[in-house]
Design a protein around this motif. Structure first.
Motif, short mmCIF file in Angstrom:
data_model
loop_
_atom_site.label_atom_id
_atom_site.label_comp_id
_atom_site.label_asym_id
_atom_site.label_seq_id
_atom_site.Cartn_x
_atom_site.Cartn_y
_atom_site.Cartn_z
N ASP A 150 0.84 -1.22 0.00
CA ASP A 150 0.00 0.00 0.00
C ASP A 150 0.86 1.26 0.00
N THR A 151 1.98 1.21 0.72
CA THR A 151 2.89 2.36 0.74
C THR A 151 3.46 2.61 -0.65
N PHE A 152 3.88 1.54 -1.33
CA PHE A 152 4.41 1.68 -2.69
C PHE A 152 3.36 2.24 -3.64
N VAL A 153 2.13 1.70 -3.56
CA VAL A 153 1.09 2.07 -4.52
C VAL A 153 0.57 3.48 -4.26
N ASN A 154 0.37 3.84 -3.02
CA ASN A 154 -0.29 5.12 -2.69
C ASN A 154 0.68 6.29 -2.50
N TYR A 155 1.91 5.97 -2.16
CA TYR A 155 2.84 7.06 -1.84
C TYR A 155 4.10 7.04 -2.70
N TRP A 156 4.05 6.41 -3.88
CA TRP A 156 5.26 6.32 -4.70
C TRP A 156 5.78 7.70 -5.13
N PRO A 157 4.91 8.71 -5.40
CA PRO A 157 5.51 10.03 -5.73
C PRO A 157 6.30 10.60 -4.56
N HIS A 158 5.76 10.44 -3.35
CA HIS A 158 6.47 10.95 -2.18
C HIS A 158 7.79 10.19 -1.98
N MET A 159 7.76 8.88 -2.23
CA MET A 159 8.98 8.08 -2.09
C MET A 159 10.04 8.52 -3.10
N LEU A 160 9.61 8.80 -4.34
CA LEU A 160 10.55 9.27 -5.36
C LEU A 160 11.17 10.59 -4.95
N ILE A 161 10.33 11.48 -4.40
CA ILE A 161 10.84 12.79 -3.97
C ILE A 161 11.85 12.62 -2.84
N VAL A 162 11.51 11.75 -1.88
CA VAL A 162 12.41 11.51 -0.75
C VAL A 162 13.74 10.94 -1.24
N VAL A 163 13.67 9.97 -2.17
CA VAL A 163 14.89 9.36 -2.70
C VAL A 163 15.73 10.40 -3.45
N ALA A 164 15.06 11.21 -4.29
CA ALA A 164 15.78 12.22 -5.08
C ALA A 164 16.45 13.25 -4.16
N VAL A 165 15.72 13.71 -3.14
CA VAL A 165 16.27 14.70 -2.21
C VAL A 165 17.43 14.09 -1.42
N SER A 166 17.26 12.84 -1.01
CA SER A 166 18.32 12.17 -0.24
C SER A 166 19.58 12.01 -1.07
N VAL A 167 19.41 11.60 -2.34
CA VAL A 167 20.56 11.44 -3.21
C VAL A 167 21.26 12.79 -3.44
N GLY A 168 20.44 13.85 -3.65
CA GLY A 168 21.01 15.18 -3.85
C GLY A 168 21.79 15.67 -2.64
N LEU A 169 21.22 15.48 -1.44
CA LEU A 169 21.90 15.91 -0.22
C LEU A 169 23.17 15.10 0.01
N TRP A 170 23.09 13.78 -0.28
CA TRP A 170 24.27 12.92 -0.12
C TRP A 170 25.37 13.34 -1.09
N TRP A 171 24.99 13.61 -2.35
CA TRP A 171 25.97 14.03 -3.34
C TRP A 171 26.63 15.35 -2.94
N ARG A 172 25.80 16.27 -2.41
CA ARG A 172 26.36 17.56 -1.97
C ARG A 172 27.28 17.39 -0.77
N TYR A 173 26.88 16.49 0.14
CA TYR A 173 27.72 16.24 1.32
C TYR A 173 29.04 15.60 0.92
N MET A 174 29.03 14.73 -0.10
CA MET A 174 30.24 14.06 -0.56
C MET A 174 31.22 15.04 -1.21
N LYS A 175 30.75 16.21 -1.59
CA LYS A 175 31.64 17.21 -2.17
C LYS A 175 32.41 17.98 -1.11
N THR A 176 31.99 17.87 0.15
CA THR A 176 32.66 18.57 1.23
C THR A 176 33.83 17.74 1.76
N ASP A 177 34.75 18.38 2.48
CA ASP A 177 35.88 17.67 3.06
C ASP A 177 35.42 16.64 4.09
N ASN A 178 34.43 17.03 4.92
CA ASN A 178 33.93 16.10 5.93
C ASN A 178 33.27 14.89 5.29
#
Length: 409
Positions: A223-251
């Motif tokens: 039910d989570t996959f079927v009803n909330y897949w747009p939200h899941m895609l947004i969460v995944v995209a934002v997480s990947v973007g934040l992770w990529w940005r964090y990986m560009k820092t020295d820390n």
């Protein structure tokens, strides 16, 4: 000095294009005439619209030079042949540029040849192209120029790059099968949750019966996959973007560098491969007469791990303070007692380069063995993951069906 783009004809009538640094257009024309080229057009480089292939534009957008390790190995072999045969560098580099089909490397070699003609040294010319040549590569060429051993330096760099490429290929080959299995498993989970489980959920809803816990979990996830897949895609995209940005820092780079060498199964292999690269680079620089602090700094740059790089830079600081190699290596906590003993013996006997070469070969043998057994160590884990997935799926779907069958009896 201004940079000019020129078009000319050689002695056979063939078209020749390139760029030349000079004070004036007349100086460019004089240089071309001295090389046996009749200038047809000379313009400031800023006025010339460069026709860049689409794949090169994409590589520039992604921050890549587009020159692979294989191409650098071939270049080193060719440069070794040229310098060994005593061919003048300008003629040799320009001849290589004319025979190479790779756009970026060809353009780089033409510019290097132009700077060589203007009186620059090869290493200085290469510093204008740090996206193609690493600091280690340029420093080794500089050492070869100063020592008159440029041919042996190119041969050493070719062998060094070949070993690096072979290790990387072995690790990728060993991880290819597990990666495909995990990707296929992830795709299967998405398909089952979106298409298969909802069909069973509709069937179970027709019966007023208490569903087992595994079935409730499967239906809830579906039910989570079927009803909330747009939200899941947004969460995944934002997480990947934040992770990529964090990986560009020295820390971020430091965190990922430390995490990689602490991963189960492959972390130890990555760590020893990095240490083998360090030992091989340090041996190469030491045997060429590079000062120890400079050699350590260049070795730190050659390791693609921020965590280990900072440890090596800490060793460099210790050497600059007057500490011995064995003391700085021990303080870094990067090496085994056997390796530390070899470094100590090498420092006492004045054969650090030879002993570090032995250290590199020791690590490389261990990495080769572990990589050859990597698939055997990963396959049981993959089987367990697949078995757990199938078991949960089977229990969630077949348990309520068995209960309904018993009720009907």
């Amino acid at each position: 000095m201004p940079l000019f783009a020129y078009v000319g004809r050689d002695g056979k009538g063939g078209q020749v294009k390139g760029q030349q640094e000079a004070a004036t257009m007349d100086a460019v024309a004089s240089t071309l005439m001295g090389r046996g080229i009749t200038p047809v057009a000379i313009n400031p480089a800023s006025d010339v619209k460069e026709q860049v292939p689409l794949e090169v534009r994409f590589q520039r957008l992604m921050g890549s030079s587009g020159v692979s390790v294989e191409e650098l190995i071939i270049l080193c072999r060719q440069m070794y042949t040229i310098t060994k045969a005593g061919i003048p560098l300008v003629r040799g580099v320009r001849g290589l540029a004319e025979s190479i089909k790779h756009y970026v490397l060809q353009k780089t070699l033409f510019e290097i040849a132009d700077r060589l003609e203007a009186g620059m040294e090869l290493s200085v010319s290469m510093r204008y192209h740090t996206d193609v040549f690493s600091s280690l590569f340029i420093s080794m060429v500089r050492v070869g120029e100063n020592s008159g051993r440029l041919d042996s330096v190119f041969l050493q760099m070719a062998e060094y790059l070949e070993r690096e490429l072979d290790t990387a290929r072995r690790i990728k080959s060993a991880l290819r099968y597990p990666s495909f299995v995990l990707i296929a498993l992830a795709v299967a989970m998405v398909v089952i949750n979106i298409f298969v489980i909802p069909a069973f959920a509709n069937m179970f809803s027709r019966f007023d019966a208490e569903l087992p816990l595994p079935t409730k979990i499967l239906i809830g996830v579906s039910d989570t996959f079927v009803n909330y897949w747009p939200h899941m895609l947004i969460v995944v995209a934002v997480s990947v973007g934040l992770w990529w940005r964090y990986m560009k820092t020295d820390n971020g780079q430091r965190f990922w560098g430390e995490t990689k060498i602490r991963l189960p199964i492959i972390g130890d292999i990555i760590n020893r491969a990095s240490l083998a690269r360090y030992a091989r680079s340090f041996s190469l620089m030491s045997s060429s007469g590079v000062p120890l602090p400079t050699a350590l700094a260049l070795c730190a740059e050659s390791i693609d791990n921020r965590f280990l790089m900072e440890k090596i830079l800490g060793m460099k600081s210790g050497v600059e303070r007057g500490e011995s190699l064995i003391r700085t290596h021990t303080a870094s906590k990067m090496f085994t007692p056997l390796v530390l003993q070899m470094v100590s013996v090498g420092e006492e006997s004045g054969q650090v380069d030879e002993l570090l070469k032995e250290v590199a070969e020791f690590y490389e043998r261990e990495v080769d063995y572990d990589v050859s057994k990597l698939s055997d160590r990963i396959e049981p884990i993959i089987l367990v993951i697949m078995a757990v997935f199938v078991m949960i799926l089977a229990l969630g779907i077949f348990l309520p069906m068995w209960e309904m069958y018993n009720i009907q009896k």
